[in-house]
Write a protein that holds these residues in place. Structure first.
Motif, PDB file in Angstrom:
ATOM      1  N   THR A   1     -22.036  21.931 -26.620  1.00  0.00           N
ATOM      2  CA  THR A   1     -21.506  20.643 -25.868  1.00  0.00           C
ATOM      3  C   THR A   1     -20.089  20.652 -25.430  1.00  0.00           C
ATOM      4  O   THR A   1     -19.417  21.342 -26.198  1.00  0.00           O
ATOM      5  CB  THR A   1     -21.725  19.656 -26.993  1.00  0.00           C
ATOM      6  N   LEU A   2     -19.910  20.276 -24.432  1.00  0.00           N
ATOM      7  CA  LEU A   2     -18.452  20.117 -23.934  1.00  0.00           C
ATOM      8  C   LEU A   2     -17.627  19.077 -24.831  1.00  0.00           C
ATOM      9  O   LEU A   2     -17.844  17.882 -24.575  1.00  0.00           O
ATOM     10  CB  LEU A   2     -18.494  19.578 -22.533  1.00  0.00           C
ATOM     11  N   PRO A   3     -16.665  19.324 -25.491  1.00  0.00           N
ATOM     12  CA  PRO A   3     -15.525  18.723 -26.017  1.00  0.00           C
ATOM     13  C   PRO A   3     -15.154  17.536 -25.260  1.00  0.00           C
ATOM     14  O   PRO A   3     -14.342  17.970 -24.232  1.00  0.00           O
ATOM     15  CB  PRO A   3     -14.581  19.539 -26.777  1.00  0.00           C
ATOM     16  N   SER A   4     -14.946  16.213 -25.463  1.00  0.00           N
ATOM     17  CA  SER A   4     -14.682  15.435 -24.587  1.00  0.00           C
ATOM     18  C   SER A   4     -14.002  13.924 -25.348  1.00  0.00           C
ATOM     19  O   SER A   4     -13.723  13.002 -24.589  1.00  0.00           O
ATOM     20  CB  SER A   4     -15.738  15.042 -23.798  1.00  0.00           C
ATOM     21  N   GLU A   5     -13.710  14.443 -26.665  1.00  0.00           N
ATOM     22  CA  GLU A   5     -13.180  13.039 -27.122  1.00  0.00           C
ATOM     23  C   GLU A   5     -11.684  13.227 -27.635  1.00  0.00           C
ATOM     24  O   GLU A   5     -11.324  14.621 -27.742  1.00  0.00           O
ATOM     25  CB  GLU A   5     -13.840  12.737 -28.494  1.00  0.00           C
ATOM     26  N   GLY A   6     -10.955  12.383 -27.772  1.00  0.00           N
ATOM     27  CA  GLY A   6      -9.403  12.644 -28.301  1.00  0.00           C
ATOM     28  C   GLY A   6      -8.859  13.304 -27.185  1.00  0.00           C
ATOM     29  O   GLY A   6      -8.591  13.274 -26.204  1.00  0.00           O
ATOM     30  N   LEU A   7      -7.851  14.195 -27.873  1.00  0.00           N
ATOM     31  CA  LEU A   7      -7.224  14.922 -27.023  1.00  0.00           C
ATOM     32  C   LEU A   7      -7.912  15.931 -26.033  1.00  0.00           C
ATOM     33  O   LEU A   7      -7.367  16.322 -25.034  1.00  0.00           O
ATOM     34  CB  LEU A   7      -6.024  16.039 -27.910  1.00  0.00           C
ATOM     35  N   PHE A   8      -9.053  16.158 -26.526  1.00  0.00           N
ATOM     36  CA  PHE A   8     -10.077  17.101 -25.298  1.00  0.00           C
ATOM     37  C   PHE A   8     -10.255  16.295 -24.314  1.00  0.00           C
ATOM     38  O   PHE A   8     -10.770  17.061 -23.229  1.00  0.00           O
ATOM     39  CB  PHE A   8     -11.607  17.300 -26.134  1.00  0.00           C
ATOM     40  N   ARG A   9      -9.985  15.269 -24.044  1.00  0.00           N
ATOM     41  CA  ARG A   9     -10.165  14.399 -22.696  1.00  0.00           C
ATOM     42  C   ARG A   9      -9.101  15.064 -21.643  1.00  0.00           C
ATOM     43  O   ARG A   9      -9.441  14.956 -20.395  1.00  0.00           O
ATOM     44  CB  ARG A   9      -9.826  12.997 -22.845  1.00  0.00           C
ATOM     45  N   HIS A  10      -8.046  15.541 -22.212  1.00  0.00           N
ATOM     46  CA  HIS A  10      -6.813  15.924 -21.254  1.00  0.00           C
ATOM     47  C   HIS A  10      -6.642  17.428 -21.468  1.00  0.00           C
ATOM     48  O   HIS A  10      -5.947  17.943 -20.459  1.00  0.00           O
ATOM     49  CB  HIS A  10      -5.453  15.278 -21.647  1.00  0.00           C
ATOM     50  N   LEU A  11      -7.024  17.851 -22.552  1.00  0.00           N
ATOM     51  CA  LEU A  11      -6.855  19.353 -22.667  1.00  0.00           C
ATOM     52  C   LEU A  11      -8.159  20.253 -22.990  1.00  0.00           C
ATOM     53  O   LEU A  11      -8.913  19.632 -23.880  1.00  0.00           O
ATOM     54  CB  LEU A  11      -5.597  19.496 -23.890  1.00  0.00           C
ATOM     55  N   VAL A  12      -8.226  21.445 -22.616  1.00  0.00           N
ATOM     56  CA  VAL A  12      -9.473  22.130 -22.812  1.00  0.00           C
ATOM     57  C   VAL A  12      -9.309  22.489 -24.218  1.00  0.00           C
ATOM     58  O   VAL A  12     -10.274  22.776 -25.253  1.00  0.00           O
ATOM     59  CB  VAL A  12      -9.401  23.116 -22.067  1.00  0.00           C
ATOM     60  N   CYS A  13      -8.025  23.131 -24.682  1.00  0.00           N
ATOM     61  CA  CYS A  13      -7.737  23.534 -26.227  1.00  0.00           C
ATOM     62  C   CYS A  13      -6.796  23.033 -26.721  1.00  0.00           C
ATOM     63  O   CYS A  13      -5.606  23.428 -27.058  1.00  0.00           O
ATOM     64  CB  CYS A  13      -7.721  25.056 -26.061  1.00  0.00           C
ATOM     65  N   PRO A  14      -6.762  21.629 -27.157  1.00  0.00           N
ATOM     66  CA  PRO A  14      -5.623  21.093 -27.639  1.00  0.00           C
ATOM     67  C   PRO A  14      -5.027  21.544 -29.126  1.00  0.00           C
ATOM     68  O   PRO A  14      -4.169  21.480 -29.466  1.00  0.00           O
ATOM     69  CB  PRO A  14      -6.089  19.368 -27.901  1.00  0.00           C
ATOM     70  N   HIS A  15      -6.141  22.048 -29.846  1.00  0.00           N
ATOM     71  CA  HIS A  15      -5.896  22.566 -31.215  1.00  0.00           C
ATOM     72  C   HIS A  15      -4.957  23.835 -30.828  1.00  0.00           C
ATOM     73  O   HIS A  15      -4.314  24.273 -31.743  1.00  0.00           O
ATOM     74  CB  HIS A  15      -7.347  23.166 -31.858  1.00  0.00           C
ATOM     75  N   TYR A  16      -5.245  24.529 -29.779  1.00  0.00           N
ATOM     76  CA  TYR A  16      -4.276  25.662 -29.320  1.00  0.00           C
ATOM     77  C   TYR A  16      -2.691  24.905 -29.333  1.00  0.00           C
ATOM     78  O   TYR A  16      -1.608  25.651 -29.824  1.00  0.00           O
ATOM     79  CB  TYR A  16      -4.535  26.462 -28.276  1.00  0.00           C
TER      80      TYR A  16
ATOM     81  N   ILE B   1      -1.184  23.630 -22.138  1.00  0.00           N
ATOM     82  CA  ILE B   1       0.066  23.134 -22.189  1.00  0.00           C
ATOM     83  C   ILE B   1       0.042  22.179 -21.206  1.00  0.00           C
ATOM     84  O   ILE B   1      -0.068  22.536 -19.755  1.00  0.00           O
ATOM     85  CB  ILE B   1       1.220  24.193 -22.056  1.00  0.00           C
ATOM     86  N   PRO B   2       0.312  20.490 -21.433  1.00  0.00           N
ATOM     87  CA  PRO B   2       0.133  19.666 -20.302  1.00  0.00           C
ATOM     88  C   PRO B   2       1.489  20.003 -19.330  1.00  0.00           C
ATOM     89  O   PRO B   2       2.460  20.362 -19.576  1.00  0.00           O
ATOM     90  CB  PRO B   2       0.811  18.534 -21.020  1.00  0.00           C
TER      91      PRO B   2
END
Length: 210
Positions: free
Chosen positions: A128-143, A206-207
């Protein structure tokens, strides 16, 4: 008498010289941050994240142990002067200094967001493609959060006259380089699996950079 006077003069000059070591209180805070980070990641690996079908290779495991060891040494090296001085002076450490509140706030924010990302990923259905929270803007926000965590540690553990601890920054560069490669690979895999349009508007890690 002359030798005694010279020794006293050297002692006075040393006392008047600007400090070169990180303040003892900030050394304690930096070590506490590293302890919290390591403990939280261990907890997440054991109780939050799903077990991977691909076991970690021994070299990668050893590299992780070496990294955490290096980060501890990086803080100790730049704070060793204050640590040794505390053994002889007996003066209490001042924990709350101008850098500490902002560094701790940044560290806690990044830690909470990373934990939020890990919990979200653990609850996703397979493929499933992550698409909530920070995942709306970043592929790997946990990184991204991982990098911010070490940036906060580098800031709080900076020696006098420096904005960041240079040794901890080296560790941050290592983390950013390794995770950056993985983030780019993940974005490419998502593009193939879910369509390029679904990840086209997201930064890899990195944004405004990549």
């Amino acid at each position: 008498m002359t030798a005694l006077a010279r020794a006293q003069l050297r002692a006075d000059e040393a006392a008047a010289a600007p400090p070169t070591s990180v303040e003892l209180g900030r050394v304690f805070v930096a070590f506490a941050m590293l302890a919290v980070q390591g403990t939280r990641r261990l907890y997440e690996c054991r109780f939050v994240l799903r077990p991977s079908k691909s076991p970690m290779l021994v070299p990668h495991w050893l590299l992780g142990i070496a990294f955490y060891t290096f980060m501890g040494l990086a803080v100790w090296i730049h704070g060793s002067g204050a640590i040794l001085a505390a053994w002889t002076s007996g003066r209490p450490a001042i924990v709350v200094t101008p850098r500490v509140p902002s560094a701790v706030a940044l560290f806690l924010m990044a830690s909470l967001k990373q934990n939020e990302c890990h919990c979200y990923l653990a609850g996703l259905k397979k493929y499933t493609l992550p698409s909530e929270g920070l995942f709306r803007h970043l592929v790997c926000p946990h990184y991204s959060c991982e990098c911010v965590i070490y940036l906060a540690i580098a800031f709080v553990a900076a020696p006098p006259g420096s904005l960041f601890n240079p040794s901890v920054l080296c560790g941050l560069v290592f983390v950013a380089g390794n995770l950056g490669v993985t983030a780019r690979t993940t974005k490419q895999w998502y593009a193939r699996k879910f369509g390029a349009d679904n990840v086209a508007g997201r930064w890899a890690m990195i944004p405004f950079v990549f």
